[in-house]
Design an enzyme around this catalytic site. Structure first.
Site, PDB file in Angstrom:
ATOM      1  N   LEU A 198      34.969  60.760 -84.221  1.00  0.00           N
ATOM      2  CA  LEU A 198      34.830  61.986 -84.540  1.00  0.00           C
ATOM      3  C   LEU A 198      35.385  63.237 -83.751  1.00  0.00           C
ATOM      4  O   LEU A 198      35.359  64.491 -84.089  1.00  0.00           O
ATOM      5  CB  LEU A 198      33.295  62.272 -84.703  1.00  0.00           C
ATOM      6  CG  LEU A 198      32.461  61.476 -85.934  1.00  0.00           C
ATOM      7  CD1 LEU A 198      31.004  61.624 -85.805  1.00  0.00           C
ATOM      8  CD2 LEU A 198      33.253  61.688 -86.934  1.00  0.00           C
ATOM      9  N   ASP A 212      38.405  52.450 -87.943  1.00  0.00           N
ATOM     10  CA  ASP A 212      38.677  53.062 -86.535  1.00  0.00           C
ATOM     11  C   ASP A 212      39.469  54.480 -87.329  1.00  0.00           C
ATOM     12  O   ASP A 212      40.821  54.389 -86.624  1.00  0.00           O
ATOM     13  CB  ASP A 212      39.893  51.923 -86.137  1.00  0.00           C
ATOM     14  CG  ASP A 212      40.299  52.438 -84.767  1.00  0.00           C
ATOM     15  OD1 ASP A 212      39.652  53.556 -84.280  1.00  0.00           O
ATOM     16  OD2 ASP A 212      41.203  51.705 -84.202  1.00  0.00           O
TER      17      ASP A 212
HETATM   18  O1  DOR Z   1      45.049  53.621 -82.875  1.00  0.00           O
HETATM   19  C1  DOR Z   1      43.791  53.794 -82.139  1.00  0.00           C
HETATM   20  N1  DOR Z   1      43.406  55.343 -81.920  1.00  0.00           N
HETATM   21  N2  DOR Z   1      43.388  53.039 -81.559  1.00  0.00           N
HETATM   22  C2  DOR Z   1      42.405  53.139 -80.666  1.00  0.00           C
HETATM   23  O2  DOR Z   1      41.990  52.161 -79.824  1.00  0.00           O
HETATM   24  C3  DOR Z   1      41.952  54.604 -80.398  1.00  0.00           C
HETATM   25  C4  DOR Z   1      42.240  55.137 -81.334  1.00  0.00           C
HETATM   26  C5  DOR Z   1      41.983  56.870 -80.964  1.00  0.00           C
HETATM   27  O3  DOR Z   1      40.968  57.303 -80.314  1.00  0.00           O
HETATM   28  O4  DOR Z   1      43.070  57.579 -81.242  1.00  0.00           O
END
Ligand code: DOR
Length: 422
Positions: A61, A303
């Site tokens: 977020l 994710d």
């Molecule tokens: O692609 C990703 N972005 N993998 C992660 O583990 C962290 C996330 C991010 O916080 O942007």
């Protein structure tokens, strides 16, 4: 405050119900049949699926600290539009959510501005630097539902073991971002034929798998519930399958990008497809789909990782990892997994509601009488082409722009109140 959802196909994995029926809600709670009066709101759900409100247990977020990417207000609005009534948010904010004050801040902001329920995840280590444990007990008291250094691995096995010993005591799962940094070192995409052709440094499958194996061993030893985040390789699926066979307390999630796309999406250096773990090969996608079908993979999570246009609009090597998922996930689940017969609608609903609720220990994920009326209504034939400009979340970084999806959330209800209608 009375509501009747009429004539939908109720799917409630907790009770195994899959039947056409009416759902009754009073004062935000699922209740027994009642006679409607003048004030009763009626929702016609004929031809639609009525499911427990979806919970995305892996969302960034970005608040506090990275409000240009997303805020609690915009991220939860995106969640509602995507059919979610709850999200668990990762601690890689600025400052990192590694103490009770940040957890309390997130809960307060969520109460003020959150469109959906927000379940904060606390960091395992201070600053997620992987050096010393954070104040996990304090964070648990403040409302943290799980612990993770997501975005980064906990490289020190001794520290991870200690974290698991504490989390077992705290009755909270550890969510592991499995990445051996000595193997991943500097990689930007999956290591294989396509990385060679593109001249980009690869991240081998082993970078994930050695840490999945390590953490399974630690979970078996400590008895701590371990949840593997964004599983991406065939080898990881096999490890989790074996761990479950042994009865270890291990669960896993897969994201729509990893069960839909391969590393070919990176062709033409498309930074919208730069994600960690990286998009893998055909065999990996196949294995994820098998793992979803046979129950090895318990949860579908996004994710959701919003970034600004300027951050992503750079050379591939320099772009941050991450793509947004909240507003495309359910459509991808229906298009890629349900309409193709890989999952039954009931299985899909379980991985989007009942299972994440159970793993996080939150009192949601079912529509049995007496439960909170968090409800997701899906139109399984509604078809739409993904247009990032229509997203209500701030991030537009999706590799799915232009893809046509069939089976989309049309109404989202939280505690008996409509928070989104298409
Ligand atoms: O692609 C990703 N972005 N993998 C992660 O583990 C962290 C996330 C991010 O916080 O942007």
């Amino acid at each position: 405050m009375k509501l009747i959802i009429k004539g939908g196909r109720l799917l409630d994995p907790a009770s195994g119900r899959d039947e056409t029926t009416d759902v009754y809600v009073q004062d935000g709670i699922i209740c027994a049949r009642f006679e409607p009066d003048k004030s009763t709101e009626i929702v016609d759900a004929a031809g639609k699926i009525v499911a427990p409100g979806f919970i995305d247990m892996h969302v960034h977020l970005r608040e506090p600290g990275y409000e240009a990417k997303e805020t609690i207000a915009t991220g939860t609005a995106a969640a509602a539009r995507g059919g979610y009534t709850g999200v668990a948010c990762m601690p890689n904010t600025n400052p990192v959510a590694d103490n009770r004050f940040i957890i309390e801040f997130i809960c307060k902001r969520a109460a003020e501005e959150g469109r959906v329920n927000v379940y904060p995840i606390g960091a395992i280590t201070r600053g997620s630097r992987g050096e010393e444990l954070a104040e996990m007990g304090d964070m648990r008291d403040a409302g943290a539902v799980a612990f993770s250094d997501d975005g980064r691995p906990v490289s020190d096995a001794g520290l991870m073991r200690r974290a698991m010993q504490y989390c077992k005591m705290l009755d909270a799962p550890v969510i592991s971002h499995c990445e051996d940094q000595t193997l991943a070192a500097g990689g930007v995409m999956h290591e294989g034929y396509n990385s060679t052709i593109l001249g980009l440094k690869g991240i081998p499958a082993s970078a994930e798998e050695v840490m999945v194996a390590r953490d399974i061993i630690l979970a078996a030893e400590t008895g701590c519930p371990l949840h593997i985040a964004h599983i991406s390789t065939a080898g990881s699926v096999a490890l989790v399958r074996e761990a479950k066979k042994q009865g270890y307390p291990v669960t896993a999630e897969a994201t729509p990008q990893h069960f839909t796309l391969t590393d070919r999406a990176v062709t033409r250096y498309n930074t919208a497809a730069k994600v960690n773990p990286p998009l893998r090969g055909e065999k990996d996608v196949e294995a994820l789909r098998e793992g979803l079908a046979d129950g090895t993979i318990d949860v579908i999570a996004t994710d959701h990782a919003p970034h600004t246009f300027d951050e992503k609009n750079v050379e591939f090597d320099l772009a941050p990892f991450g793509l947004v998922g909240l507003e495309t996930a359910v459509g991808l689940v229906w298009t890629e997994l349900v309409h193709t017969g890989i999952l039954t609608p009931l299985q899909a609903v379980a991985k989007l509601s009942q299972h994440p609720a159970r793993i996080l220990g939150v009192d949601r994920g079912t529509l049995t009488e007496g439960s909170a009326a968090d409800i997701t209504i899906i139109d399984p034939v509604f078809t739409q082409t993904v247009d990032p400009e229509q997203f209500v979340g701030k991030g537009k970084n999706t590799p799915f722009a232009g893809r046509t999806l069939q089976g989309l959330p049309v109404i989202t209800i939280r505690s008996g109140l409509c928070i989104y209608a298409a």
